[in-house]
Design a protein around this motif. Structure first.
Motif, PDB file in Angstrom:
ATOM      1  N   GLU A   7     -17.948  52.101  28.217  1.00 32.46           N
ATOM      2  CA  GLU A   7     -18.417  51.642  29.523  1.00 32.46           C
ATOM      3  C   GLU A   7     -19.675  50.796  29.315  1.00 32.46           C
ATOM      4  O   GLU A   7     -20.458  51.043  28.396  1.00 32.46           O
ATOM      5  CB  GLU A   7     -18.714  52.805  30.465  1.00 32.46           C
ATOM      6  N   PHE A   8     -19.854  49.802  30.185  1.00 31.33           N
ATOM      7  CA  PHE A   8     -21.012  48.923  30.043  1.00 31.33           C
ATOM      8  C   PHE A   8     -22.283  49.636  30.460  1.00 31.33           C
ATOM      9  O   PHE A   8     -22.304  50.421  31.408  1.00 31.33           O
ATOM     10  CB  PHE A   8     -20.831  47.660  30.897  1.00 31.33           C
ATOM     11  N   THR A   9     -23.342  49.355  29.730  1.00 25.33           N
ATOM     12  CA  THR A   9     -24.655  49.858  30.086  1.00 25.33           C
ATOM     13  C   THR A   9     -25.673  48.763  29.818  1.00 25.33           C
ATOM     14  O   THR A   9     -25.395  47.815  29.080  1.00 25.33           O
ATOM     15  CB  THR A   9     -24.991  51.138  29.284  1.00 25.33           C
ATOM     16  N   THR A  10     -26.836  48.892  30.419  1.00 30.39           N
ATOM     17  CA  THR A  10     -27.879  47.911  30.172  1.00 30.39           C
ATOM     18  C   THR A  10     -29.235  48.586  30.158  1.00 30.39           C
ATOM     19  O   THR A  10     -29.357  49.776  30.441  1.00 30.39           O
ATOM     20  CB  THR A  10     -27.826  46.768  31.213  1.00 30.39           C
ATOM     21  N   ASP A  11     -30.224  47.799  29.789  1.00 28.64           N
ATOM     22  CA  ASP A  11     -31.608  48.247  29.767  1.00 28.64           C
ATOM     23  C   ASP A  11     -32.359  47.410  30.791  1.00 28.64           C
ATOM     24  O   ASP A  11     -32.055  46.233  30.968  1.00 28.64           O
ATOM     25  CB  ASP A  11     -32.168  47.994  28.355  1.00 28.64           C
ATOM     26  N   LYS A  17     -25.414  43.220  29.031  1.00 19.99           N
ATOM     27  CA  LYS A  17     -24.774  44.531  29.169  1.00 19.99           C
ATOM     28  C   LYS A  17     -23.925  44.743  27.917  1.00 19.99           C
ATOM     29  O   LYS A  17     -23.338  43.797  27.391  1.00 19.99           O
ATOM     30  CB  LYS A  17     -23.888  44.557  30.412  1.00 19.99           C
ATOM     31  N   ILE A  18     -23.848  45.991  27.487  1.00 19.99           N
ATOM     32  CA  ILE A  18     -23.171  46.304  26.216  1.00 19.99           C
ATOM     33  C   ILE A  18     -22.141  47.399  26.418  1.00 19.99           C
ATOM     34  O   ILE A  18     -22.392  48.374  27.128  1.00 19.99           O
ATOM     35  CB  ILE A  18     -24.185  46.804  25.165  1.00 19.99           C
ATOM     36  N   LYS A  19     -21.010  47.227  25.727  1.00 21.94           N
ATOM     37  CA  LYS A  19     -20.006  48.294  25.675  1.00 21.94           C
ATOM     38  C   LYS A  19     -19.493  48.404  24.244  1.00 21.94           C
ATOM     39  O   LYS A  19     -19.197  47.388  23.616  1.00 21.94           O
ATOM     40  CB  LYS A  19     -18.845  47.968  26.624  1.00 21.94           C
ATOM     41  N   VAL A  20     -19.398  49.625  23.742  1.00 21.00           N
ATOM     42  CA  VAL A  20     -18.790  49.864  22.430  1.00 21.00           C
ATOM     43  C   VAL A  20     -17.415  50.492  22.663  1.00 21.00           C
ATOM     44  O   VAL A  20     -17.304  51.524  23.335  1.00 21.00           O
ATOM     45  CB  VAL A  20     -19.637  50.825  21.571  1.00 21.00           C
ATOM     46  N   ILE A  21     -16.388  49.876  22.134  1.00 20.38           N
ATOM     47  CA  ILE A  21     -15.044  50.425  22.275  1.00 20.38           C
ATOM     48  C   ILE A  21     -14.842  51.465  21.169  1.00 20.38           C
ATOM     49  O   ILE A  21     -14.717  51.134  19.988  1.00 20.38           O
ATOM     50  CB  ILE A  21     -13.986  49.309  22.188  1.00 20.38           C
ATOM     51  N   ASN A  22     -14.859  52.728  21.573  1.00 19.40           N
ATOM     52  CA  ASN A  22     -14.830  53.834  20.601  1.00 19.40           C
ATOM     53  C   ASN A  22     -13.677  53.718  19.609  1.00 19.40           C
ATOM     54  O   ASN A  22     -13.841  53.964  18.422  1.00 19.40           O
ATOM     55  CB  ASN A  22     -14.688  55.163  21.334  1.00 19.40           C
ATOM     56  N   GLU A  23     -12.500  53.387  20.130  1.00 14.43           N
ATOM     57  CA  GLU A  23     -11.300  53.374  19.290  1.00 14.43           C
ATOM     58  C   GLU A  23     -11.391  52.330  18.187  1.00 14.43           C
ATOM     59  O   GLU A  23     -10.693  52.435  17.176  1.00 14.43           O
ATOM     60  CB  GLU A  23     -10.055  53.110  20.145  1.00 14.43           C
ATOM     61  N   LEU A  24     -12.229  51.314  18.377  1.00 15.51           N
ATOM     62  CA  LEU A  24     -12.331  50.248  17.375  1.00 15.51           C
ATOM     63  C   LEU A  24     -13.448  50.484  16.369  1.00 15.51           C
ATOM     64  O   LEU A  24     -13.471  49.875  15.296  1.00 15.51           O
ATOM     65  CB  LEU A  24     -12.561  48.895  18.069  1.00 15.51           C
ATOM     66  N   ILE A  74     -20.208  42.175  24.753  1.00 18.35           N
ATOM     67  CA  ILE A  74     -21.464  41.814  25.405  1.00 18.35           C
ATOM     68  C   ILE A  74     -21.162  40.958  26.634  1.00 18.35           C
ATOM     69  O   ILE A  74     -20.417  39.990  26.557  1.00 18.35           O
ATOM     70  CB  ILE A  74     -22.380  41.002  24.458  1.00 18.35           C
ATOM     71  N   GLU A  75     -21.783  41.330  27.748  1.00 16.64           N
ATOM     72  CA  GLU A  75     -21.705  40.530  28.973  1.00 16.64           C
ATOM     73  C   GLU A  75     -23.108  40.145  29.416  1.00 16.64           C
ATOM     74  O   GLU A  75     -24.069  40.857  29.130  1.00 16.64           O
ATOM     75  CB  GLU A  75     -21.074  41.344  30.123  1.00 16.64           C
ATOM     76  N   ASP A  76     -23.216  39.026  30.153  1.00 13.60           N
ATOM     77  CA  ASP A  76     -24.502  38.740  30.794  1.00 13.60           C
ATOM     78  C   ASP A  76     -24.588  39.583  32.063  1.00 13.60           C
ATOM     79  O   ASP A  76     -23.672  40.328  32.411  1.00 13.60           O
ATOM     80  CB  ASP A  76     -24.682  37.235  31.048  1.00 13.60           C
ATOM     81  N   MET A  77     -25.703  39.467  32.773  1.00 19.49           N
ATOM     82  CA  MET A  77     -25.919  40.343  33.916  1.00 19.49           C
ATOM     83  C   MET A  77     -25.009  40.018  35.100  1.00 19.49           C
ATOM     84  O   MET A  77     -24.931  40.777  36.055  1.00 19.49           O
ATOM     85  CB  MET A  77     -27.400  40.296  34.340  1.00 19.49           C
ATOM     86  N   ASN A  78     -24.336  38.878  35.034  1.00 17.17           N
ATOM     87  CA  ASN A  78     -23.375  38.518  36.082  1.00 17.17           C
ATOM     88  C   ASN A  78     -21.954  38.940  35.729  1.00 17.17           C
ATOM     89  O   ASN A  78     -21.010  38.622  36.449  1.00 17.17           O
ATOM     90  CB  ASN A  78     -23.410  37.004  36.321  1.00 17.17           C
TER      91      ASN A  78
END
Ligand code: SF4
Length: 88
Positions: A7-11, A17-24, A74-78
């Motif tokens: 899931e995406f999270t940010t600081d 925004k960052i998400k790590v795909i566990n399965e990968l 990685i996504e930008d804030m939009n």
């Protein structure tokens, strides 16, 4: 599931925004070398996103690019995807 996993999270101070795909994630750890203030490994050896102030956004993107399995999104804030780069 730890922070940022599947899931995406940010600081608050970050521009991404960052998400790590566990399965990968194969626990290669290069993301932690490139952005040690942002990524760490959980007890199972899967990368997660740390609390607190992250590394510079460019370092986070470099960390994502260094991942051998492209497990970091990685996504930008939009919500526009920065990495992996979308094909036209
Ligand atoms: S570089 Fe990729 S595979 Fe290695 S720990 Fe980080 S997310 Fe997992």
């Amino acid at each position: 599931m730890a922070r940022g996993q599947n899931e995406f999270t940010t600081d608050p101070k970050s521009k991404v925004k960052i998400k790590v795909i566990n399965e990968l994630c194969i626990s290669a750890g290069t993301c932690i070398i490139k952005a040690p203030g942002t990524f760490d490994l959980d007890e199972a050896g899967i990368a997660y996103v740390k609390d607190g102030t992250w590394d510079d956004a460019l370092d986070i993107i470099e960390a994502a690019k260094s991942c051998p399995t492209t497990a970091i999104i990685i996504e930008d804030m939009n919500g526009n995807q920065i990495w992996p780069a979308k094909k036209e």
